[in-house]
Each structure stands twice: as C-alpha cells, then as structure tokens.
Motif scaffolding. Sequence first.
Motif, mmCIF file in Angstrom:
data_model
loop_
_atom_site.group_PDB
_atom_site.id
_atom_site.type_symbol
_atom_site.label_atom_id
_atom_site.label_comp_id
_atom_site.label_asym_id
_atom_site.label_seq_id
_atom_site.Cartn_x
_atom_site.Cartn_y
_atom_site.Cartn_z
ATOM 1 N N ALA A 6 49.902 26.457 77.788
ATOM 2 C CA ALA A 6 49.307 27.656 78.370
ATOM 3 C C ALA A 6 50.417 28.664 78.670
ATOM 4 N N THR A 36 37.096 25.303 80.998
ATOM 5 C CA THR A 36 38.052 24.664 80.097
ATOM 6 C C THR A 36 37.635 23.249 79.692
ATOM 7 N N THR A 58 46.530 28.350 75.236
ATOM 8 C CA THR A 58 45.743 29.223 76.118
ATOM 9 C C THR A 58 46.607 30.376 76.600
ATOM 10 N N PRO A 111 46.680 21.489 80.254
ATOM 11 C CA PRO A 111 47.951 21.784 79.581
ATOM 12 C C PRO A 111 49.070 20.888 80.093
#
Length: 246
Positions: free
Chosen positions: A17, A177, A61, A183
């Motif tokens: 991310a 998510t 992301t 992540p």
Amino acid sequence: MSVKDEIIKEKLPRHVAIIMDGNGRWAKSKGSERLFGHKRGVNAVRQVTEAAVELGIEYLTLYAFSTENWNRPKLEIDGLMLLLMTSLESELKTFINNDVRLRVIGNDKLPKEVQKRLKSVEEKTAHCKRLTLVLALSYSSRWEITNCVREVAQKVSEGKLNVADINENIVSENMATAFMPDPELLIRTSGEQRISNFLLWQIAYTELYFTQTLWPDFGKEDFYKALVDYQGRERRFGKTSEQINN
Ligand code: IPE
Ligand code: IPE
Ligand code: MG
C-alpha cells in the motif's frame, strides 16, 4: 547493478500500500502550480504499477484522494477529478495489456461522471488476474470502519448474525478491503510520518517505510529499495526472535 537484483523473489509481499504524498511541494519547488505535481504524479503511478506487475506482486493499493482532501480549494479538487477522468481513459488499454484489474475503495461522494468512469474501468478489467490495482478514492479509514460497524449491526438486527459470533474475521469481511489480504508493506513518500486516516484496521502488523522522496520523483528504483528494506526486517508478530528463527 540495480537494487532490483537484491530482491528475493520468494519473500515478496503479496500486498503493498502506498500513501502517495508530496505532489504539491514537488510542483512548488519547480515554481509551478500544484496541479502540475499531480500530473507528474500519474507518471509515478505508471512506474510503480509496471514494477509491481513485473515482480508479480498481487495487490497494490494507492491512496489517491482522502475524504479530508475534499477540504482543499475547489480549483485543485476540480483539477484532480479531471486528471482522474483523463488518466482512466488513457490507461485502460495498458491495464488490459498488462492484465491489471482496477478496484476502487471509498465512499460515494465522487462526482457522478467520475463514478461512472471508474465503474466502467472496473468492469472492463474485471477479468484481469496479474495485479489488482486498488485506488483509495474519497477514502478514509474511519469512514470504512464506521460503515463496517453499520453493516455488521444491520446483519445482527436482521437475525443473520449472532452478536457472540462477531470476531476479527467478521470485521475484516465487512471492510471495503475484504477481497484482499492486509498489506505487508506500507510506503509513504515526501517525509511525512503519519497515516492520515488510511487502512487503520488493516495495517495492524504492516511494516512501515517512509522516504523523503516526493511522489512525482518516486520511480521503480525507489520501489525496489523499499522492497529490499522490507525484506531485511524480522516480522515477529509478538513472538521472540528465537521462535522466529527456529
Ligand atoms: C498527494 O500530494 C496527492 C493528494 C493528496 C491528492 P499532495 O497534494 O498532498 O502534496 P503536498 O503534500 O501538498 O506536497
Ligand atoms: C494523504 O495525503 C492523502 C493522500 C495521499 C491521498 P495528505 O497530503 O492529504 O495528508 P495530510 O493531510 O498532509 O496528512
Ligand atoms: Mg500531502
């Protein structure tokens, strides 16, 4: 030799991310308008997405616009929305060619035409499997968590869920998510060391990497450097070093 050669293929994170920060300061340092920085920021997105595809990272992301960013001057917001519209159009072919699936997380406050364009790109790339590129747009973690609480409460009130059965998995499954793992690595550019309302639930055990580099200057080499740094860390998840190494 590139830093890329130091990356251990077997130890790559599944999900990276990024808080893409520093576009405004980058533009200012060049004596330009903030929007010029955002435009150059799209280049950096292209670079990092390509690197993620090449390496075989599954999820990327990108924090592109926070709910707090709605408080910026209208001129900048309008410019960002227009940039988003044109970038989505110009990148669609590349997404499909590179087998990149686009997904969006965030509330429904984006202009209708932007929502429509996003939906269309999501649909046109829904079959893509190599990388899932997640754009956090009009996103904030507190919005997401609040929304999750509402959804879970709704299920309880409809008798679809028992209060006693609410656990961490149920919470994760009701987040925006839910379709991806948390992540392993979070990168923030531009020297700021804060989370700014991004993925608060999901980063409970994420490795954090901060770099002074401003987002428009962030390229593949910087991305590789972050990955190598991540791979050098010992992730203990509460255990001792001895337990991890045995
Ligand atoms: C990040 O860059 C992009 C967005 C938040 C949309 P900034 O626009 O925050 O740039 P700085 O932090 O002002 O330099
Ligand atoms: C965070 O950047 C949001 C995005 C990168 C989209 P900001 O520049 O808005 O964050 P703060 O307000 O300085 O923390
Ligand atoms: Mg900023």
